[in-house]
Design a protein around this motif. Structure first.
Motif, PDB file in Angstrom:
ATOM      1  N   THR A 180      32.708  39.365  29.887  1.00 49.91           N
ATOM      2  CA  THR A 180      33.202  40.081  31.066  1.00 49.91           C
ATOM      3  C   THR A 180      33.790  39.058  32.037  1.00 49.91           C
ATOM      4  O   THR A 180      33.652  37.843  31.841  1.00 49.91           O
ATOM      5  CB  THR A 180      32.060  40.792  31.828  1.00 49.91           C
ATOM      6  N   TRP A 214      32.661  38.806  34.989  1.00 46.42           N
ATOM      7  CA  TRP A 214      31.626  38.764  36.037  1.00 46.42           C
ATOM      8  C   TRP A 214      30.665  37.605  35.835  1.00 46.42           C
ATOM      9  O   TRP A 214      30.402  37.184  34.718  1.00 46.42           O
ATOM     10  CB  TRP A 214      30.837  40.075  36.051  1.00 46.42           C
ATOM     11  N   LEU A 260      32.324  48.845  35.844  1.00 48.95           N
ATOM     12  CA  LEU A 260      32.860  47.551  36.261  1.00 48.95           C
ATOM     13  C   LEU A 260      33.208  46.644  35.093  1.00 48.95           C
ATOM     14  O   LEU A 260      33.785  45.581  35.279  1.00 48.95           O
ATOM     15  CB  LEU A 260      31.835  46.811  37.133  1.00 48.95           C
ATOM     16  N   ARG A 319      36.711  45.339  34.713  1.00 46.54           N
ATOM     17  CA  ARG A 319      37.338  44.772  35.871  1.00 46.54           C
ATOM     18  C   ARG A 319      36.314  43.960  36.625  1.00 46.54           C
ATOM     19  O   ARG A 319      35.132  44.196  36.478  1.00 46.54           O
ATOM     20  CB  ARG A 319      37.962  45.857  36.741  1.00 46.54           C
ATOM     21  N   PRO A 320      36.724  43.004  37.436  1.00 47.44           N
ATOM     22  CA  PRO A 320      38.120  42.710  37.690  1.00 47.44           C
ATOM     23  C   PRO A 320      38.615  41.709  36.661  1.00 47.44           C
ATOM     24  O   PRO A 320      38.063  40.632  36.541  1.00 47.44           O
ATOM     25  CB  PRO A 320      38.097  42.073  39.074  1.00 47.44           C
ATOM     26  N   ASP A 346      32.379  38.680  41.106  1.00 47.05           N
ATOM     27  CA  ASP A 346      33.551  38.600  40.231  1.00 47.05           C
ATOM     28  C   ASP A 346      33.965  37.136  40.067  1.00 47.05           C
ATOM     29  O   ASP A 346      33.688  36.295  40.928  1.00 47.05           O
ATOM     30  CB  ASP A 346      34.701  39.454  40.767  1.00 47.05           C
ATOM     31  N   TRP A 347      34.604  36.826  38.963  1.00 46.73           N
ATOM     32  CA  TRP A 347      34.934  35.437  38.615  1.00 46.73           C
ATOM     33  C   TRP A 347      35.746  34.749  39.700  1.00 46.73           C
ATOM     34  O   TRP A 347      35.581  33.566  39.977  1.00 46.73           O
ATOM     35  CB  TRP A 347      35.728  35.398  37.294  1.00 46.73           C
TER      36      TRP A 347
END
Lengths: 438, 247
Positions: free
Chosen positions: A176, A178, A238, A241-242, A287-288
């Motif tokens: 992901t 995340w 989620l 995304r993102p 988020d990354w």
């Protein structure tokens, strides 16, 4: 002539800038005059300035091949890590090593041998580089692989071994976009170091450190640990995304007045930030983009220090002297009453390479406005670093002197000698290499 | 043909604006056709589009000045494109163009005759199909003839009028025509010129403007809107005054 600078906007130099769009363009430039290649200008000081000829490599920004079996990406040197993420995160890949901004080029990441929050586990950028193609002083292109002299000097060689044209890097598979982040509030420097040592197995770790508080809370920090979230850890809505970066919501549209960031505003900010951070215990999904690149969200954040620009100081200290050295550094900084808006502490794993920055121990990064007081303080910090067996990060440097570098890092002389013997010293020079006698 | 994912043809594909435009459309999943005089120089650009976006990319030899070859060029494309962007252009050197009318002719043909010819062929094919978008990259230099670059400017003025007329003619057929007036753009063509930063667009901006214009079927696009007002003022200056300026 164009007036350019590094990201710290100090120093600024009038340089003849030529854009390379192909290998032929680079060959022409190399034959023409001594030069330095420039990526996206994210080194803070004068690493990518050459008044006579600065070769802008952003025109060579093509991705050439990707092997989904191995995660190997071949690309030209001007490709940004941001481009790599945009193209490959949706396919489940992320850079193996990334610095604190995604707006660096592949060539720049190699030249500075950048490190990320996972240095203690994975090493510096070199760990993901399979080969680099470098154009030498006579215009010949050499593909060099780990273990070779040219490779070892090029990783961390600040663009002084030749023009980096292309490279193959390995990406990391991720489930992901995340990160699971856990924040450990550390009320003192000692507690911060303990937190790092106790969490050596966290894939990512970094600490925001308060460099404006004296006394028992000196060096209080928020140690932030993280790892890539597996699919099942992310709520279904989620998961996908993102995968694209946030838009830059904030912009610094003009130079803020030089007094915006002073010891009082920064002190107040640090106190608030610490208190807010300390409240967020437990694991959070981040988020990354926010996790790896918090400052990328603010366009032109380098304007916050005003027109005169700012200086970065980053040193690494060996494990044995780290606590004493960091205490001494923080004592000098707080005593000088100088505000460092963003100060970062990080545990390094073992160092590698002939001229790369990281060494096993701790690294401290600070920023300060350009003024006489900062310059005096930084000379002081240089002395403390040298006395504790530390070294300096050239990607941040704009002002170190030759003697101090030689004292801190005997490898500099060996690098300069190799450059002279191989004809590179005459062909590849930057304002920094001249200042430091590299 | 699935709506929105038809092929996009770039004419003059080696230029910085065309490269950026190809990326913008490839990012949306369109197959890309790159056409230039030296397609062998575009193999890395093809690799780039394929690697980044996973779309099919084909390379084609195309010489804007060889108008006799244009019909054959079109018939060799893997498919009639949904969108064709003409980024062919040649600024030349005004002083040389003034001294040597032969050189001026090359500028006129490169910026008007060649682009008009290939777009005319594409227009007829698209009109027969009943869909498509043609994008012509013209120039603000075509808004008024000025002593400093009227050779290039007059060719672009002709091209702008040609695009206007085609848009008018094709309106009932379902084919749309976009005229792009970029203003200064930081490209290989303008390298070394001392361009004011606020008036100078990056190729990416031009590409984004083209993509939006195609999606929204805009007629004329000023990439940086300030240029519209600058050129309005330049056009409004009375000739007796204009003659005394150095524009």
């Amino acid at each position: 002539m164009t007036r350019i600078s590094g990201w710290g906007r100090f120093p600024r130099r009038d340089c003849r800038v030529v854009r390379a769009r192909s290998e032929q363009d680079v060959a022409r430039a190399v034959a023409e005059a001594p030069l330095i290649a420039r990526g996206n200008g994210r080194a803070y000081g004068d690493s990518a300035l050459n008044a006579g000829l600065t070769l802008d490599m952003r025109g060579m920004d093509r991705m050439l091949a990707f092997d989904p079996a191995t995660g190997q990406l071949t690309a030209e040197a001007g490709v940004l890590l941001a481009d790599v993420i945009e193209a490959f995160l949706p396919r489940g890949w992320f850079p193996m090593v990334t610095p604190g901004t995604r707006f660096v080029t592949l060539g720049g990441a190699i030249a500075a041998d950048v490190h990320g929050k996972n240095h203690h586990c994975d090493g510096s950028f070199r760990a993901c580089v399979d080969w680099v193609e470098v154009m030498g002083p006579d215009g010949t292109v050499t593909r060099t692989t780990p273990g070779e002299d040219l490779f070892d000097w090029t990783l961390g060689g600040m663009g002084l071994t030749g023009v980096i044209l292309r490279a193959a890097i390995r990406l990391r598979p991720v489930e992901t976009g995340w990160i699971l982040q856990r924040t450990i509030p550390a009320p003192s420097l000692e507690a911060a170091l303990d937190a790092f040592e106790a969490n050596a197995d966290a894939p990512y770790s970094v600490a925001w450190i308060d460099a404006s508080t004296e006394g028992p809370h000196m060096g209080r920090a928020l140690v932030m640990l993280g790892h890539h979230a597996p699919r099942e850890a992310v709520p279904v809505r989620l998961r996908d995304r993102p995968v694209t970066a946030r838009r830059q919501r904030l912009q610094v549209p003009f130079d803020l007045p030089g007094f915006t960031l002073n010891r009082y505003t920064v002190g107040a900010f640090n106190a608030l930030y610490y208190r807010l951070g300390a409240r967020k215990s437990g694991e959070h999904l981040v988020d990354w983009d926010s996790y790896f690149y918090p400052l990328d969200a603010i366009g032109n954040w380098n304007r916050m220090y005003g027109r005169r620009g700012f200086l970065q100081f980053q040193c690494a200290l060996p494990l044995s002297t780290a606590q004493a050295g960091l205490t001494e550094l923080l004592t000098r900084i707080t005593a000088a009453g100088q505000a460092s808006f963003l100060s970062v502490l990080k545990r390094f794993g073992p160092g590698e390479g002939r001229f790369s920055f990281p060494m096993e121990g701790y690294t401290l990064a600070l920023d300060m406005p350009v003024n006489d007081r900062s310059l005096r303080l930084m000379s002081d910090l240089d002395r403390v670093t040298v006395a504790h067996g530390g070294r300096f990060y050239l990607a941040k440097d704009a002002r170190l002197d030759r003697a101090t570098l030689a004292e801190a890092d005997p490898r500099a002389e060996a690098f300069a000698a190799w450059r002279r013997e191989t004809g590179r010293a005459a062909r590849f020079t930057s304002a920094q290499s001249e200042r430091l006698g590299l | 043909m699935s709506a929105g994912k038809g092929a996009v043809l770039l004419l003059g594909a080696g230029s910085d604006m065309a490269r950026a435009t190809a990326r913008a459309f490839a990012a949306d999943g369109h197959p890309i056709q790159l056409a230039a005089r030296h397609p062998e120089r575009l193999t890395e650009d093809r690799a780039d589009l394929e690697t980044r976006y996973g779309v099919p990319v084909s390379l084609h030899a195309f010489d804007a000045l060889d108008t006799a070859s244009h019909a054959a060029f079109l018939s060799r494309l893997p498919e009639l494109p949904q969108v064709a962007v003409c980024a062919v252009g040649y600024m030349g050197d005004q002083a040389e163009s003034v001294a040597d009318p032969e050189k001026a002719t090359l500028v006129l043909r490169s910026n008007f005759e060649g682009p008009a010819s290939i777009l005319a062929h594409l227009a007829n094919a698209m009109a027969a199909r009943g869909s498509g978008v043609l994008v012509g990259i013209s120039s603000v230099a075509g808004e008024r003839g000025r002593q400093s670059n009227y050779v290039y400017g007059s060719a672009k003025a002709g091209f702008t009028a040609f695009l206007d007329g085609m848009r008018h003619r094709l309106a009932p057929t379902g084919v749309h025509v976009v005229t792009v007036k970029p203003g200064f753009v930081a490209t290989a063509m303008t390298e070394g010129l001392d361009l004011p930063e606020k008036l100078t667009a990056q190729p990416d901006e031009v590409a984004a403007a083209i993509r939006t214009a195609v999606a929204k079927r805009r007629n004329t696009v000023w990439v940086r809107p300030v240029w519209r007002w600058i050129m309005a003022i330049i056009r409004a200056v009375p000739e007796p005054v204009f003659k005394r300026t150095k524009l």
